[in-house]
Design an enzyme around this catalytic site. Sequence first.
Site, PDB file in Angstrom:
ATOM      1  N   ILE A  62       0.973  -1.111  -0.049  1.00 14.35           N
ATOM      2  CA  ILE A  62      -0.179   0.061   0.013  1.00 14.35           C
ATOM      3  C   ILE A  62       0.791   1.347  -0.152  1.00 14.35           C
ATOM      4  O   ILE A  62       0.506   2.530  -0.324  1.00 14.35           O
ATOM      5  CB  ILE A  62      -1.016   0.047   1.062  1.00 14.35           C
ATOM      6  N   THR A 136      -9.537   0.887  14.875  1.00 12.45           N
ATOM      7  CA  THR A 136      -9.753   0.231  16.124  1.00 12.45           C
ATOM      8  C   THR A 136     -10.194   1.140  17.115  1.00 12.45           C
ATOM      9  O   THR A 136      -9.742   2.325  17.283  1.00 12.45           O
ATOM     10  CB  THR A 136      -8.438  -0.605  16.429  1.00 12.45           C
ATOM     11  N   ASP A 137     -10.840   0.093  18.311  1.00  9.21           N
ATOM     12  CA  ASP A 137     -11.064   1.112  19.340  1.00  9.21           C
ATOM     13  C   ASP A 137      -9.905   1.469  20.172  1.00  9.21           C
ATOM     14  O   ASP A 137      -9.871   2.176  21.093  1.00  9.21           O
ATOM     15  CB  ASP A 137     -12.009   0.229  20.326  1.00  9.21           C
ATOM     16  N   GLU A 138      -8.737   0.845  20.054  1.00  8.72           N
ATOM     17  CA  GLU A 138      -7.762   1.054  20.694  1.00  8.72           C
ATOM     18  C   GLU A 138      -7.078   2.519  20.702  1.00  8.72           C
ATOM     19  O   GLU A 138      -6.137   2.901  21.422  1.00  8.72           O
ATOM     20  CB  GLU A 138      -6.466   0.134  20.257  1.00  8.72           C
ATOM     21  N   TYR A 162       1.176   0.418  18.095  1.00  5.15           N
ATOM     22  CA  TYR A 162       0.199  -0.062  17.120  1.00  5.15           C
ATOM     23  C   TYR A 162      -1.101   1.016  17.093  1.00  5.15           C
ATOM     24  O   TYR A 162      -1.357   1.528  16.229  1.00  5.15           O
ATOM     25  CB  TYR A 162      -0.292  -1.406  17.556  1.00  5.15           C
ATOM     26  N   SER A 163      -1.540   1.300  18.390  1.00  2.00           N
ATOM     27  CA  SER A 163      -2.802   2.055  18.463  1.00  2.00           C
ATOM     28  C   SER A 163      -2.305   3.657  17.910  1.00  2.00           C
ATOM     29  O   SER A 163      -3.124   4.344  17.495  1.00  2.00           O
ATOM     30  CB  SER A 163      -3.363   2.217  19.582  1.00  2.00           C
ATOM     31  N   ALA A 164      -1.195   3.712  18.336  1.00  2.00           N
ATOM     32  CA  ALA A 164      -0.581   5.529  17.938  1.00  2.00           C
ATOM     33  C   ALA A 164      -0.501   5.537  16.211  1.00  2.00           C
ATOM     34  O   ALA A 164      -1.088   6.625  15.895  1.00  2.00           O
ATOM     35  CB  ALA A 164       0.544   5.663  18.469  1.00  2.00           C
ATOM     36  N   SER A 165      -0.139   4.543  15.821  1.00  2.46           N
ATOM     37  CA  SER A 165      -0.205   4.393  14.409  1.00  2.46           C
ATOM     38  C   SER A 165      -1.260   4.544  13.780  1.00  2.46           C
ATOM     39  O   SER A 165      -1.578   5.004  12.488  1.00  2.46           O
ATOM     40  CB  SER A 165       0.887   3.378  14.002  1.00  2.46           C
ATOM     41  N   LYS A 166      -2.229   3.759  14.268  1.00  4.26           N
ATOM     42  CA  LYS A 166      -3.625   3.820  13.897  1.00  4.26           C
ATOM     43  C   LYS A 166      -4.531   5.113  13.952  1.00  4.26           C
ATOM     44  O   LYS A 166      -5.199   5.466  13.325  1.00  4.26           O
ATOM     45  CB  LYS A 166      -4.683   2.618  14.535  1.00  4.26           C
ATOM     46  N   ASN A 191     -12.096  -5.732  19.412  1.00  2.00           N
ATOM     47  CA  ASN A 191     -11.489  -6.850  19.223  1.00  2.00           C
ATOM     48  C   ASN A 191     -12.328  -8.020  18.550  1.00  2.00           C
ATOM     49  O   ASN A 191     -13.316  -8.447  18.746  1.00  2.00           O
ATOM     50  CB  ASN A 191     -10.765  -7.785  20.427  1.00  2.00           C
TER      51      ASN A 191
HETATM   52  P1  NAD Z   1      -4.043  -9.250   9.958  1.00  2.34           P
HETATM   53  O1  NAD Z   1      -2.666  -8.740  10.486  1.00  2.34           O
HETATM   54  O2  NAD Z   1      -4.739 -10.551   9.875  1.00  2.34           O
HETATM   55  O3  NAD Z   1      -4.025  -8.696   8.404  1.00  2.34           O
HETATM   56  C1  NAD Z   1      -3.494  -7.393   7.854  1.00  2.34           C
HETATM   57  C2  NAD Z   1      -3.298  -7.629   6.079  1.00  2.34           C
HETATM   58  O4  NAD Z   1      -2.615  -6.438   5.764  1.00  2.34           O
HETATM   59  C3  NAD Z   1      -2.452  -8.849   5.817  1.00  2.34           C
HETATM   60  O5  NAD Z   1      -2.945  -9.749   4.801  1.00  2.34           O
HETATM   61  C4  NAD Z   1      -1.243  -8.127   5.462  1.00  2.34           C
HETATM   62  O6  NAD Z   1      -0.524  -9.089   4.360  1.00  2.34           O
HETATM   63  C5  NAD Z   1      -1.510  -6.966   4.870  1.00  2.34           C
HETATM   64  N1  NAD Z   1      -0.650  -5.872   4.871  1.00  2.34           N
HETATM   65  C6  NAD Z   1       0.280  -5.534   5.938  1.00  2.34           C
HETATM   66  N2  NAD Z   1       1.159  -4.757   5.295  1.00  2.34           N
HETATM   67  C7  NAD Z   1       0.882  -4.400   4.292  1.00  2.34           C
HETATM   68  C8  NAD Z   1       1.222  -3.284   3.267  1.00  2.34           C
HETATM   69  N3  NAD Z   1       2.289  -2.464   3.556  1.00  2.34           N
HETATM   70  N4  NAD Z   1       0.676  -3.498   1.889  1.00  2.34           N
HETATM   71  C9  NAD Z   1      -0.291  -4.175   1.781  1.00  2.34           C
HETATM   72  N5  NAD Z   1      -0.909  -5.104   2.499  1.00  2.34           N
HETATM   73  C10 NAD Z   1      -0.369  -5.191   3.840  1.00  2.34           C
HETATM   74  O7  NAD Z   1      -4.791  -7.921  10.470  1.00  2.34           O
HETATM   75  P2  NAD Z   1      -6.624  -7.957  10.891  1.00  2.34           P
HETATM   76  O8  NAD Z   1      -6.742  -8.509  12.149  1.00  2.34           O
HETATM   77  O9  NAD Z   1      -7.202  -8.847   9.687  1.00  2.34           O
HETATM   78  O10 NAD Z   1      -6.836  -6.377  10.866  1.00  2.34           O
HETATM   79  C11 NAD Z   1      -7.459  -5.690   9.528  1.00  2.34           C
HETATM   80  C12 NAD Z   1      -7.577  -4.286  10.036  1.00  2.34           C
HETATM   81  O11 NAD Z   1      -8.541  -4.136  11.131  1.00  2.34           O
HETATM   82  C13 NAD Z   1      -6.263  -3.786  10.548  1.00  2.34           C
HETATM   83  O12 NAD Z   1      -6.524  -2.405  10.046  1.00  2.34           O
HETATM   84  C14 NAD Z   1      -6.558  -3.498  11.920  1.00  2.34           C
HETATM   85  O13 NAD Z   1      -5.914  -2.363  12.628  1.00  2.34           O
HETATM   86  C15 NAD Z   1      -8.067  -3.313  11.956  1.00  2.34           C
HETATM   87  N6  NAD Z   1      -8.843  -3.869  13.238  1.00  2.34           N
HETATM   88  C16 NAD Z   1      -8.559  -5.328  13.921  1.00  2.34           C
HETATM   89  C17 NAD Z   1      -9.114  -5.732  15.002  1.00  2.34           C
HETATM   90  C18 NAD Z   1      -8.774  -7.036  15.406  1.00  2.34           C
HETATM   91  O14 NAD Z   1      -9.135  -7.487  16.385  1.00  2.34           O
HETATM   92  N7  NAD Z   1      -8.038  -7.880  14.691  1.00  2.34           N
HETATM   93  C19 NAD Z   1      -9.903  -4.845  15.585  1.00  2.34           C
HETATM   94  C20 NAD Z   1     -10.453  -3.746  15.053  1.00  2.34           C
HETATM   95  C21 NAD Z   1      -9.687  -3.192  13.970  1.00  2.34           C
HETATM   96  P1  TYD Z   2      -4.407  -9.498  21.553  1.00  2.00           P
HETATM   97  O1  TYD Z   2      -5.124 -10.586  20.696  1.00  2.00           O
HETATM   98  O2  TYD Z   2      -3.056  -9.253  21.275  1.00  2.00           O
HETATM   99  O3  TYD Z   2      -5.423  -8.136  21.171  1.00  2.00           O
HETATM  100  P2  TYD Z   2      -5.119  -6.771  21.776  1.00  2.00           P
HETATM  101  O4  TYD Z   2      -3.869  -6.595  22.350  1.00  2.00           O
HETATM  102  O5  TYD Z   2      -5.109  -5.940  20.452  1.00  2.00           O
HETATM  103  O6  TYD Z   2      -6.394  -6.420  22.523  1.00  2.00           O
HETATM  104  O7  TYD Z   2      -4.572  -9.721  23.041  1.00  2.00           O
HETATM  105  C1  TYD Z   2      -5.753  -9.587  23.659  1.00  2.00           C
HETATM  106  C2  TYD Z   2      -5.674  -9.566  25.321  1.00  2.00           C
HETATM  107  O8  TYD Z   2      -5.013 -10.855  25.633  1.00  2.00           O
HETATM  108  C3  TYD Z   2      -4.691  -8.333  25.592  1.00  2.00           C
HETATM  109  O9  TYD Z   2      -5.284  -7.958  26.881  1.00  2.00           O
HETATM  110  C4  TYD Z   2      -3.437  -9.097  25.901  1.00  2.00           C
HETATM  111  C5  TYD Z   2      -3.664 -10.404  26.403  1.00  2.00           C
HETATM  112  N1  TYD Z   2      -2.959 -11.664  25.766  1.00  2.00           N
HETATM  113  C6  TYD Z   2      -2.266 -12.647  26.855  1.00  2.00           C
HETATM  114  O10 TYD Z   2      -2.651 -12.277  28.007  1.00  2.00           O
HETATM  115  N2  TYD Z   2      -1.527 -13.412  26.407  1.00  2.00           N
HETATM  116  C7  TYD Z   2      -1.003 -13.544  25.015  1.00  2.00           C
HETATM  117  O11 TYD Z   2      -0.302 -14.613  24.596  1.00  2.00           O
HETATM  118  C8  TYD Z   2      -1.481 -12.597  24.140  1.00  2.00           C
HETATM  119  C9  TYD Z   2      -1.192 -12.676  22.912  1.00  2.00           C
HETATM  120  C10 TYD Z   2      -2.383 -11.588  24.411  1.00  2.00           C
END
Ligand code: NAD
Ligand code: TYD
Length: 358
Positions: A62, A136-138, A162-166, A191
């Site tokens: 991207i 994200t809510d973070e 992470y959350s700062a960059s988002k 989450n």
């Molecule tokens: P993920 O890490 O599973 O997937 C990220 C995808 O982005 C991967 O397919 C990766 O190859 C691709 N990617 C990374 N860097 C890239 C780049 N420079 N160019 C093109 N593609 C690239 O993430 P996810 O959990 O599916 O999260 C997706 C989005 O949702 C993110 O923006 C995340 O911040 C947001 N989000 C995630 C959660 C969650 O609980 N997982 C909750 C709220 C919001």
């Molecule tokens: P995670 O799935 O990494 O999501 P986020 O940090 O973005 O909320 O973690 C969810 C919660 O679980 C978080 O409070 C950290 C905790 N956690 C553990 O206790 N052990 C682990 O091995 C991992 C990956 C997360």
Amino acid sequence: MRTYLVTGGAGFIGSNYIHYMFGKYGNDIRIINLDALTYAGNPENLADIEDNANYTFVHADICDADAVRKIFEENDIDRVVHFAAESHVDRSIKDPGVFVRTNVLGTANMLACARYAWERPDGTYPEDKKFLHVSTDEVYGSLPEDGGYFYETTPYAPHSPYSASKAGSDMLVRAYMDTYHFPANITNCSNNYGPYQFPEKLIPLMINNALLGRSLPVYGDGKNVRDWLYVEDHARAIDLVQEKGRLFETYNVGGHNEKQNIEIVKTIIEVLREELPDDDPRRAHINEDLITYVEDRKGHDRRYAIAPDKIKAEIGWEPETMFKEGIRKTIRWYFEHQDWMEHVTSGQYMKYYEEMYS
Ligand code: NAD
Ligand code: TYD
């Protein structure tokens, strides 16, 4: 026919979203999936649709302006749904740089390319062009244990890289909307859990470790709270925001499903024991003795909780999958896809796991 450009569609939520969209609209839509295939991106997540004539995969970054511009030049893109990001807090603590590059600079590039393709000379945009930034809510920081919720008006207070960059990427989208009247929405979701989630995140990591008889590493006192949403409910929310939401608005997505981490880990053990056949030898080791409290995450946010009032009132979205059902579906999916887990945990994964948990 409407054409979607999805970024990060080979990751967890992106691949679930693509499945959801083809399930809902069939071949009435086209989807172009732009993904760099980092460690988190896996084409296997979309193996069942890769031959669909309405689906195209573009292997690109991207941040690559030429590659993204080319997609807009060669296709009449109607909708962008921007998932691509570095998404794991623990990795951001170890190596923040790539989070700034992908999440901030990558989003800046996506916005610039979409604006370049869509903006008319008079500064207006064709009616059906829309950009949805998945966040994200973070970004809102951490809530006290004894109350409060994240609203769309809650000030940003991110703690992790992470959350700062988002948060930085959200601010860029807001700036585009305010400055150029750029047609966008932001969703800030809690989450997610469900199929295809990479086993660095809590739920798939615990399922995988339990099945292998590895210890279950709970950070700190295990009482941090997250608000869990089944991934398909998130996919539906994103689609509804683009279909029915007001442009330029932010919508918080979450389902009032707060759980302490330790509750999640104990539920996984319980459901795994219920799902395993009586004669499965893994029953002998899957129990609470596997739980191991480990050093806390640096800057660990205590509690996240979304107030989904706005998306419910304006769009009528509510979660459809309750946690009890969602976690069982998720565990069954991992049972039925142990080959998927073996593929994603081969190679680099063990190196990460050893560095992180040794
Ligand atoms: P993920 O890490 O599973 O997937 C990220 C995808 O982005 C991967 O397919 C990766 O190859 C691709 N990617 C990374 N860097 C890239 C780049 N420079 N160019 C093109 N593609 C690239 O993430 P996810 O959990 O599916 O999260 C997706 C989005 O949702 C993110 O923006 C995340 O911040 C947001 N989000 C995630 C959660 C969650 O609980 N997982 C909750 C709220 C919001
Ligand atoms: P995670 O799935 O990494 O999501 P986020 O940090 O973005 O909320 O973690 C969810 C919660 O679980 C978080 O409070 C950290 C905790 N956690 C553990 O206790 N052990 C682990 O091995 C991992 C990956 C997360």
